[in-house]
Design an enzyme around this catalytic site. Structure first.
Site, mmCIF file in Angstrom:
data_model
loop_
_atom_site.group_PDB
_atom_site.id
_atom_site.type_symbol
_atom_site.label_atom_id
_atom_site.label_comp_id
_atom_site.label_asym_id
_atom_site.label_seq_id
_atom_site.Cartn_x
_atom_site.Cartn_y
_atom_site.Cartn_z
ATOM 1 N N HIS A 171 -1.206 20.329 10.931
ATOM 2 C CA HIS A 171 -1.435 20.810 12.396
ATOM 3 C C HIS A 171 -0.005 20.751 13.232
ATOM 4 O O HIS A 171 0.860 19.945 13.012
ATOM 5 C CB HIS A 171 -2.566 20.131 13.055
ATOM 6 C CG HIS A 171 -2.268 18.783 13.887
ATOM 7 N ND1 HIS A 171 -1.478 18.781 15.074
ATOM 8 C CD2 HIS A 171 -2.469 17.474 13.460
ATOM 9 C CE1 HIS A 171 -1.398 17.556 15.394
ATOM 10 N NE2 HIS A 171 -1.911 16.713 14.266
ATOM 11 N N CYS A 172 -0.147 21.520 14.307
ATOM 12 C CA CYS A 172 1.153 21.460 15.288
ATOM 13 C C CYS A 172 0.386 21.717 16.369
ATOM 14 O O CYS A 172 -0.777 21.319 16.800
ATOM 15 C CB CYS A 172 2.087 22.548 15.109
ATOM 16 S SG CYS A 172 1.572 24.195 14.734
ATOM 17 N N GLU A 173 1.056 22.202 17.409
ATOM 18 C CA GLU A 173 0.265 22.187 18.787
ATOM 19 C C GLU A 173 -0.816 23.022 18.802
ATOM 20 O O GLU A 173 -2.030 22.758 19.187
ATOM 21 C CB GLU A 173 1.444 22.664 19.802
ATOM 22 C CG GLU A 173 0.820 22.686 21.371
ATOM 23 C CD GLU A 173 1.801 23.273 22.393
ATOM 24 O OE1 GLU A 173 1.457 23.276 23.641
ATOM 25 O OE2 GLU A 173 2.657 23.365 22.140
ATOM 26 N N TYR A 211 -3.275 20.489 17.830
ATOM 27 C CA TYR A 211 -3.677 19.327 18.729
ATOM 28 C C TYR A 211 -4.373 19.496 19.923
ATOM 29 O O TYR A 211 -4.990 18.826 20.346
ATOM 30 C CB TYR A 211 -2.282 18.545 18.698
ATOM 31 C CG TYR A 211 -2.611 17.251 19.554
ATOM 32 C CD1 TYR A 211 -3.033 16.085 19.081
ATOM 33 C CD2 TYR A 211 -2.324 17.180 21.058
ATOM 34 C CE1 TYR A 211 -3.243 14.846 19.765
ATOM 35 C CE2 TYR A 211 -2.426 16.220 21.851
ATOM 36 C CZ TYR A 211 -3.016 14.892 21.361
ATOM 37 O OH TYR A 211 -3.012 13.792 22.117
#
Length: 247
Positions: A171-173, A211
């Site tokens: 995952h990232c932002e 996130y």
């Protein structure tokens, strides 16, 4: 392999009419015997060719089976085609990747899948200042491709219990770019290390919404319980530096 062809057991010989006069070339003359041998030799060669063709057909059938798995959009198999994906998935931006919801990730974190999963690795692809401002408990921060290679491929994390699985969740932002890109990168590097279709990590997922969505729904599973966006005004220089390294 199944035996697809059988060798001829012999040739039948038509009965000549009783009143027909026999000619030298109709009987068991040396010429006729030579013709019989030639026919028998031809039949033997044809049987051998049929056996070879049968083996080639069997190999071709196996290749076609793998190809059909690749081309069948309904298949939900892991990257090595050995089993179905364990976790429930949902549609995402990249149709070639498997996305899971925050609810599913919490089920993994709280051990609801522990009978099937030996190790679950959450890869946070955000930049370090984002990670330090708040991340999912237990996640590892691997923002660069070399970080992923070093952590996951130099010494692969394999299950000790072969009946259980090692799964990786990226995952990232927002899981719109960095997370999916890193997921594809790992799969490509993993493929290059093996004879197709074998893999160290056949089961990869992306956390849909990243996130941000996870923190909004489950802040208690984050530490610290906060969210620092990538474009935070206090970290513009760090953002510039990491963007340069990520190219």
């Amino acid at each position: 392999c199944r035996q697809l062809f059988c060798s001829p057991s012999g040739t039948s010989r038509a009965t000549r009419p009783a009143l027909k006069r026999a000619h030298p070339w109709d009987g068991d003359t040396p010429i006729k015997a030579k013709q019989h041998r030639r026919v028998a030799s031809t039949l033997g060669e044809e049987a051998s060719l049929e056996t070879v063709e049968g083996l080639q057909h069997s190999r071709s059938a196996r290749h076609e089976k793998v190809k059909s798995l690749l081309n069948n959009d309904d298949q939900d198999l892991t990257g090595d085609f050995s089993k179905a994906h364990l976790l429930p998935t949902m549609e995402g931006k990249d149709l070639g990747l498997k996305y899971i919801s925050p609810d599913t990730l919490v089920a993994v974190l709280t051990g609801q899948w522990s009978s099937f999963i030996e190790s679950s690795i959450i890869v946070d692809c955000r930049y370090p200042y984002e990670y330090e401002g708040g991340h999912i408990k237990g996640a590892v921060n691997l923002p660069l491709q070399r970080d992923v290679e070093r952590f996951l491929l130099e010494q692969p994390i394999l299950p000790l219990d072969t009946s259980k699985r090692v799964i990786i969740i990226f995952h990232c932002e927002f899981s719109a770019h960095r997370g999916p890109k890193m997921c594809r990168f790992l799969r490509e590097k993993d493929r290059s290390c093996h004879e197709y279709p074998q893999l160290h990590y056949p089961e990869l997922y992306v956390l849909k919404g990243g996130y941000r969505d996870f923190f909004l729904q489950y802040p208690a599973h984050c530490e610290p319980q906060d969210y620092r966006p990538m474009k935070h005004g206090g970290f513009q220089e760090e953002l510039r530096q990491f963007r340069c390294q990520s190219r």
